[in-house]
Design an enzyme around this catalytic site. Structure first.
Site, mmCIF file in Angstrom:
data_model
loop_
_atom_site.group_PDB
_atom_site.id
_atom_site.type_symbol
_atom_site.label_atom_id
_atom_site.label_comp_id
_atom_site.label_asym_id
_atom_site.label_seq_id
_atom_site.Cartn_x
_atom_site.Cartn_y
_atom_site.Cartn_z
ATOM 1 N N ASP A 223 -0.776 9.032 -8.760
ATOM 2 C CA ASP A 223 -0.405 8.786 -7.359
ATOM 3 C C ASP A 223 -1.616 8.988 -6.443
ATOM 4 O O ASP A 223 -1.881 8.182 -5.544
ATOM 5 C CB ASP A 223 0.802 9.646 -6.917
ATOM 6 N N ASP A 251 -3.963 -4.334 -10.406
ATOM 7 C CA ASP A 251 -3.599 -5.278 -9.335
ATOM 8 C C ASP A 251 -4.054 -4.724 -7.987
ATOM 9 O O ASP A 251 -4.559 -5.454 -7.127
ATOM 10 C CB ASP A 251 -2.075 -5.501 -9.285
HETATM 11 MG MG MG Z 1 -0.159 -7.059 -14.284
#
Ligand code: MG
Ligand code: IPM
Length: 370
Positions: A223, A251
């Site tokens: 996190d 991503d």
């Molecule tokens: Mg992916």
């Protein structure tokens, strides 16, 4: 050099972008005197449509009998209603498992010419050079059981995060090996304050680091890592993490330096063949429109030349050509803004191809790639 490359274009923009990577590899062959041959196989939704399975046996054999594999992307809403074993994504997960591709390398590099496409200010992203090493054949993606269950008469569900210690060891070892040749820092990302699997992960990272005294090891909770990637991405060199954490963080990291469409990946095994694919998906909303960014696939071809064929000069030639074309102002729709020349997928491919063939010497204008 003579090499056979299996090409699995897959679905959506997968076809358009792999075409670019193939053309660029052909240009490299022409310029540097290599013979690359290409054999095509089906995967994903396309394979479901014609063969009734997202990964036909012929495709597996084709890949195993090749020197490297180039993949586009799989999936799309057309196949969303299908039972899980027929989902296009299953084809991708299965080929990773079949080829034992335990480590997925996802570099995020800074492109000077794309600084204004980033959601972050230039001073935060300048010279970011981060390599995410994502564990790819274990963890939450593959653990059993993974199913709907009936517990005490209640509808319930279970997914499992399972690792053999060895699976953790080999990917962390690779991260250290890579870090040794780069910025000499490994950030191992886990959730050791909650998960038992992460506590073993941390323990293995500590043990491995003893063999690499020249590399700094740092642990970070996932996190916090999600925040640090935005807050201070320059602090990272090599990041190593569990399959699902790596999927999510890569991503996130990809947008730092421009667009998801720019980023390549390499999936490595202990013996090869390795597989190369852009990290973006099949983007069904723009498929067939000729506007997809082929650079992620093209840079994946550069990674192939480097990691599978040991052709460093040729890999650099692709990376330099991409950089030059961007510097010259060519942009696909995902990275365009007002003062640039908007080009289609095929125009972008052609610019990069022509630059490779035109360039006499490879001028090192790119920053360091892995
Ligand atoms: Mg992916
Ligand atoms: C990726 C993709 C895949 C994954 C999907 C399509 C199964 O998101 O390569 O990152 O989750 O690994």
């Amino acid at each position: 050099m003579k090499k056979r490359i299996a090409v699995l274009p897959g679905d959506g923009i997968g076809k358009e972008v792999t075409k670019g990577a193939v053309e660029v590899l052909q240009a490299i062959g022409e310029r540097f005197g290599h013979q690359f041959s290409f054999v095509y196989g089906k995967i994903g939704g396309e394979a479901v449509n014609t063969e009734g399975t997202p990964l036909p046996d012929e495709t597996i054999d084709l890949c195993k009998g090749s020197d490297a594999v180039l993949l586009g992307a799989v999936g799309g809403p057309k196949w969303d209603h299908l039972p899980v074993h027929l989902r296009p994504e299953k084809g991708l997960l299965k080929i990773r498992k079949e080829l034992n591709l335990y480590a997925n390398l996802r570099p995020t590099n800074y492109f000077e010419s794309l600084a204004d496409s980033s959601p972050l200010r230039k001073e935060f992203i300048e010279h970011v050079d981060m390599l995410i090493v994502r564990e790819l054949t274990g963890g939450l993606y593959f653990g059993k059981p993974s199913e709907r269950v009936n517990q005490n008469g209640k509808d319930a569900v279970v997914d499992t995060l399972f690792y053999e210690k060895e699976e953790i060891e080999r990917v962390i070892r690779l991260a250290f090996e890579l870090a040794r040749k780069r910025g000499r820092k490994v950030t191992s990302i886990d959730k050791a304050n909650v998960l038992e699997s992460s506590r073993m992960w941390r323990e293995v990272a500590e043990q491995t680091s003893k063999k690499y005294p020249e590399v700094i090891l740092e642990h970070m909770l996932v996190d916090n890592a999600a925040m640090q990637i935005i807050k201070n991405p320059k602090q990272f060199d090599v990041v190593v993490t569990e399959n699902m954490f790596g999927d999510i963080l890569s991503d996130e990291a990809s947008v730092l330096t421009g667009s998801l469409g720019m980023l390549p990946s390499a999936s490595l095994s202990l013996s090869g063949p390795y597989l190369y694919e852009p990290i973006h998906g099949s983007a069904p909303d723009i498929a067939g429109k000729g506007i997809a960014n082929p650079i992620g696939a093209i840079l994946s071809a550069a990674m192939m030349l480097r990691h599978s064929f040991n052709l460093e000069k040729e890999a650099k030639s692709i990376e330099n050509a991409v950089s030059e074309v961007l510097e010259a102002g060519y942009r696909t729709a995902d990275i365009v803004s007002s003062s640039y020349k908007r080009v289609s997928t095929s125009e972008m491919i052609e610019e990069i191809r022509a630059t490779i063939l035109d360039n006499e010497a490879t001028i090192n204008i790119m920053n360091c790639y892995v």
